[in-house]
Design an enzyme around this catalytic site. Sequence first.
Site, PDB file in Angstrom:
ATOM      1  N   SER A   1       0.834  -1.215   0.000  1.00 58.12           N
ATOM      2  CA  SER A   1       0.000   0.000   0.000  1.00 58.12           C
ATOM      3  C   SER A   1       0.864   1.258   0.000  1.00 58.12           C
ATOM      4  O   SER A   1       0.537   2.251  -0.672  1.00 58.12           O
ATOM      5  CB  SER A   1      -0.955   0.008   1.195  1.00 58.12           C
ATOM      6  OG  SER A   1      -0.261  -0.151   2.408  1.00 58.12           O
TER       7      SER A   1
ATOM      8  N   HIS B   1      -2.286  -8.712   1.887  1.00 59.77           N
ATOM      9  CA  HIS B   1      -1.903  -7.467   2.588  1.00 59.77           C
ATOM     10  C   HIS B   1      -3.029  -7.116   3.584  1.00 59.77           C
ATOM     11  O   HIS B   1      -3.392  -7.934   4.420  1.00 59.77           O
ATOM     12  CB  HIS B   1      -1.641  -6.398   1.524  1.00 59.77           C
ATOM     13  CG  HIS B   1      -1.007  -5.139   2.015  1.00 59.77           C
ATOM     14  ND1 HIS B   1      -0.355  -5.023   3.209  1.00 59.77           N
ATOM     15  CD2 HIS B   1      -0.925  -3.883   1.439  1.00 59.77           C
ATOM     16  CE1 HIS B   1       0.102  -3.781   3.364  1.00 59.77           C
ATOM     17  NE2 HIS B   1      -0.240  -3.070   2.299  1.00 59.77           N
TER      18      HIS B   1
ATOM     19  N   HIS C   1       5.316 -12.872   7.175  1.00 62.93           N
ATOM     20  CA  HIS C   1       5.622 -11.498   6.774  1.00 62.93           C
ATOM     21  C   HIS C   1       6.814 -11.491   5.833  1.00 62.93           C
ATOM     22  O   HIS C   1       7.719 -12.323   5.972  1.00 62.93           O
ATOM     23  CB  HIS C   1       5.927 -10.622   7.997  1.00 62.93           C
ATOM     24  CG  HIS C   1       5.745  -9.170   7.713  1.00 62.93           C
ATOM     25  ND1 HIS C   1       6.742  -8.387   7.185  1.00 62.93           N
ATOM     26  CD2 HIS C   1       4.653  -8.355   7.830  1.00 62.93           C
ATOM     27  CE1 HIS C   1       6.278  -7.161   7.012  1.00 62.93           C
ATOM     28  NE2 HIS C   1       5.025  -7.109   7.390  1.00 62.93           N
TER      29      HIS C   1
ATOM     30  N   ARG D   1       3.120  -5.011  16.523  1.00 63.32           N
ATOM     31  CA  ARG D   1       1.745  -4.499  16.439  1.00 63.32           C
ATOM     32  C   ARG D   1       0.765  -5.559  16.941  1.00 63.32           C
ATOM     33  O   ARG D   1      -0.280  -5.236  17.500  1.00 63.32           O
ATOM     34  CB  ARG D   1       1.425  -4.084  14.998  1.00 63.32           C
ATOM     35  CG  ARG D   1       2.350  -2.984  14.474  1.00 63.32           C
ATOM     36  CD  ARG D   1       2.165  -2.753  12.986  1.00 63.32           C
ATOM     37  NE  ARG D   1       2.449  -3.949  12.203  1.00 63.32           N
ATOM     38  CZ  ARG D   1       2.276  -4.066  10.883  1.00 63.32           C
ATOM     39  NH1 ARG D   1       1.796  -3.037  10.196  1.00 63.32           N
ATOM     40  NH2 ARG D   1       2.567  -5.176  10.246  1.00 63.32           N
TER      41      ARG D   1
ATOM     42  N   ASP E   1      -2.464  -8.394  11.535  1.00 61.93           N
ATOM     43  CA  ASP E   1      -3.847  -8.745  11.219  1.00 61.93           C
ATOM     44  C   ASP E   1      -4.369  -9.939  12.021  1.00 61.93           C
ATOM     45  O   ASP E   1      -5.577 -10.184  12.029  1.00 61.93           O
ATOM     46  CB  ASP E   1      -3.973  -9.033   9.715  1.00 61.93           C
ATOM     47  CG  ASP E   1      -3.546  -7.832   8.884  1.00 61.93           C
ATOM     48  OD1 ASP E   1      -4.002  -6.721   9.201  1.00 61.93           O
ATOM     49  OD2 ASP E   1      -2.744  -7.995   7.953  1.00 61.93           O
TER      50      ASP E   1
HETATM   51  N1  CMX Z   1       0.419 -19.746   5.522  1.00 61.53           N
HETATM   52  C1  CMX Z   1       0.811 -20.676   4.621  1.00 61.53           C
HETATM   53  N2  CMX Z   1       1.885 -20.538   3.827  1.00 61.53           N
HETATM   54  C2  CMX Z   1       2.612 -19.418   3.979  1.00 61.53           C
HETATM   55  C3  CMX Z   1       2.302 -18.437   4.920  1.00 61.53           C
HETATM   56  C4  CMX Z   1       1.132 -18.614   5.705  1.00 61.53           C
HETATM   57  N3  CMX Z   1       0.722 -17.691   6.585  1.00 61.53           N
HETATM   58  N4  CMX Z   1       3.223 -17.440   4.836  1.00 61.53           N
HETATM   59  C5  CMX Z   1       4.086 -17.792   3.865  1.00 61.53           C
HETATM   60  N5  CMX Z   1       3.709 -18.990   3.337  1.00 61.53           N
HETATM   61  C6  CMX Z   1       4.310 -19.704   2.203  1.00 61.53           C
HETATM   62  C7  CMX Z   1       4.215 -18.817   0.957  1.00 61.53           C
HETATM   63  O1  CMX Z   1       2.901 -18.885   0.394  1.00 61.53           O
HETATM   64  C8  CMX Z   1       5.304 -19.414   0.104  1.00 61.53           C
HETATM   65  O2  CMX Z   1       4.825 -20.641  -0.417  1.00 61.53           O
HETATM   66  P1  CMX Z   1       5.217 -21.121  -1.916  1.00 61.53           P
HETATM   67  O3  CMX Z   1       6.701 -21.187  -1.940  1.00 61.53           O
HETATM   68  O4  CMX Z   1       4.527 -22.439  -2.034  1.00 61.53           O
HETATM   69  O5  CMX Z   1       4.671 -20.082  -2.858  1.00 61.53           O
HETATM   70  C9  CMX Z   1       6.385 -19.738   1.141  1.00 61.53           C
HETATM   71  O6  CMX Z   1       5.707 -19.868   2.407  1.00 61.53           O
HETATM   72  C10 CMX Z   1       7.451 -18.666   1.263  1.00 61.53           C
HETATM   73  O7  CMX Z   1       6.836 -17.421   1.522  1.00 61.53           O
HETATM   74  P2  CMX Z   1       7.542 -16.351   2.469  1.00 61.53           P
HETATM   75  O8  CMX Z   1       8.843 -15.964   1.840  1.00 61.53           O
HETATM   76  O9  CMX Z   1       7.572 -16.844   3.858  1.00 61.53           O
HETATM   77  O10 CMX Z   1       6.509 -15.142   2.476  1.00 61.53           O
HETATM   78  P3  CMX Z   1       6.326 -13.958   1.420  1.00 61.53           P
HETATM   79  O11 CMX Z   1       7.302 -12.874   1.742  1.00 61.53           O
HETATM   80  O12 CMX Z   1       6.321 -14.466   0.026  1.00 61.53           O
HETATM   81  O13 CMX Z   1       4.844 -13.481   1.744  1.00 61.53           O
HETATM   82  C11 CMX Z   1       3.027 -12.929   3.158  1.00 61.53           C
HETATM   83  C12 CMX Z   1       4.531 -12.772   2.905  1.00 61.53           C
HETATM   84  C13 CMX Z   1       2.616 -11.987   4.289  1.00 61.53           C
HETATM   85  C14 CMX Z   1       2.278 -12.510   1.893  1.00 61.53           C
HETATM   86  C15 CMX Z   1       2.745 -14.398   3.528  1.00 61.53           C
HETATM   87  O14 CMX Z   1       3.394 -14.716   4.729  1.00 61.53           O
HETATM   88  C16 CMX Z   1       1.265 -14.712   3.624  1.00 61.53           C
HETATM   89  O15 CMX Z   1       0.649 -15.044   2.607  1.00 61.53           O
HETATM   90  N6  CMX Z   1       0.654 -14.609   4.874  1.00 61.53           N
HETATM   91  C17 CMX Z   1      -0.776 -14.796   5.040  1.00 61.53           C
HETATM   92  C18 CMX Z   1      -1.527 -13.539   4.609  1.00 61.53           C
HETATM   93  C19 CMX Z   1      -1.332 -12.416   5.600  1.00 61.53           C
HETATM   94  O16 CMX Z   1      -1.478 -12.564   6.795  1.00 61.53           O
HETATM   95  N7  CMX Z   1      -1.027 -11.204   5.076  1.00 61.53           N
HETATM   96  C20 CMX Z   1      -0.922  -9.998   5.895  1.00 61.53           C
HETATM   97  C21 CMX Z   1       0.499  -9.467   6.033  1.00 61.53           C
HETATM   98  C22 CMX Z   1       0.532  -8.186   6.864  1.00 61.53           C
HETATM   99  C23 CMX Z   1      -0.114  -7.059   6.120  1.00 61.53           C
HETATM  100  O17 CMX Z   1       0.385  -6.667   5.037  1.00 61.53           O
HETATM  101  O18 CMX Z   1      -1.173  -6.559   6.552  1.00 61.53           O
END
Ligand code: CMX
Length: 435
Positions: free
Chosen positions: A241, A271, A318, A327, A373
Amino acid sequence: MDPLKELFKAKSFPVKDELKAVTKVHGDIKIGEVKVSQLVGGMRGIKSMLWETSLLDAEEGIRFRGYSIPQLVERLPRAEGDSEPLPEGLFWLMLTGDIPSDEQVSWLSREWERRADVPKEVFDVLDACGDHVHPMTMFSMAVLAMQPYSEFAKKYDEGLNKADYWEATYSDAMTLIARLPRVAAYIYRKKFHGGRQIAPEKGLDWAANFAHMLGFEAPDFKSLMRLYLTIHADHEGGNASAHATHLVGSTLSDAYLALSGGLNALAGPLHGLANQEVVNWINEMIEKIGSTNPTKEQIADYVQATLAAGQVVPGYGHAVLRKPDPRFTEQKRFAEKYMPDDEYVNIVWKLFDVVPGILGSLGKVANPWPNVDAHSGSILIHYGLKESSFYTVLFGVSRAMGVLAQLCWSRALGLPIERPKSITFDNLKEIINNQ
Ligand code: CMX
């Protein structure tokens, strides 16, 4: 000139000169190198933009102008009788680098109150939305509907001098932030309370007035809003964002167009929409298990089923953080004080015990810990704000403060249009083959 604008000018003008001088002398110093995995993997960790208002550390979490969240809770001015910080104080800090006095914060509350009138056509746009339109879509549309009132766009049209961009942007940022609670509350009351709107009340601080317009008068809820709107405001510049707002704004789009872009990024489930997803996911778990007091074993089974279905566990993980999000911890502190026996909140705490171990055992999740979140919805539910599709709008009201404070800085520093380089996969393979 108003006191905040004067201070911002005094702070930002010398930085512009210094930045120019530093870039002239040290322009060739390398900050880092880009790896193939970063180019393919969402530019993770590449240092490639200036962001003045906050800085994120993977272990320690966010610092706003050098202050951690617990330090802000301690030091920012508060409303009388409250122990949570006033978000006005954080905005002042982000814009100027100074912790404001009580008088300065109360001036800002009154200034935002003065600017808070929302043009009628914004409500017309919202009224035209059917029930199927998501609150975040409505919120972003409402911000765009206010764009015709942009002082920057008007003055640019009349022939604005580059040196004065910052001033019109400051004015837009102040007006926009002032109006957002009214717009957000209007969406909430229209969608979930039969359109029975509550007029703003004069003399309240920004967050308390927001709580009032939403229809929540409990003093604890007003405290919660002050804390919530403070901790969600900024998370350095690279998050989607913030970066989207910065990117759109870098074309000299005004604050309204830029913020709408940022809100559209916030509306994605990876996000800001994750705060909605967390609650929907927990509700589904309660329904499946048939209890609001699930055991840790039942929770673990549910988490495993989510993963087996190829879905993420919302509220966990994250891109930068490698520890529980401060947070999250701050909201936990609030919940421990005001609602330690709340069943829903206790589910969130049980998830905190169970989820990191499971995600960690997958071996691929970089950060198995909860993010902001994971906790926010449960506290809102405690006070009766149960409509999860509204949660990301709350996040957006807060996020506007950080990204718009930064937009003022970007204009003051004269930062240019963003234009990184992309390459094709063939180019990439060629580069690899030539190593
Ligand atoms: N549940 C399941 N799998 C997850 C996960 C979770 N909470 N977090 C990461 N992973 C997975 C990824 O999907 C990725 O899988 P693939 O290799 O199969 O594609 C792998 O672990 C590696 O990802 P990462 O390097 O740990 O995480 P990213 O930097 O790519 O993504 C984020 C970060 C936040 C998008 C991810 O952790 C996620 O999807 N979390 C759940 C959604 C969420 O809570 N988002 C809010 C974030 C805070 C905000 O912006 O408000």
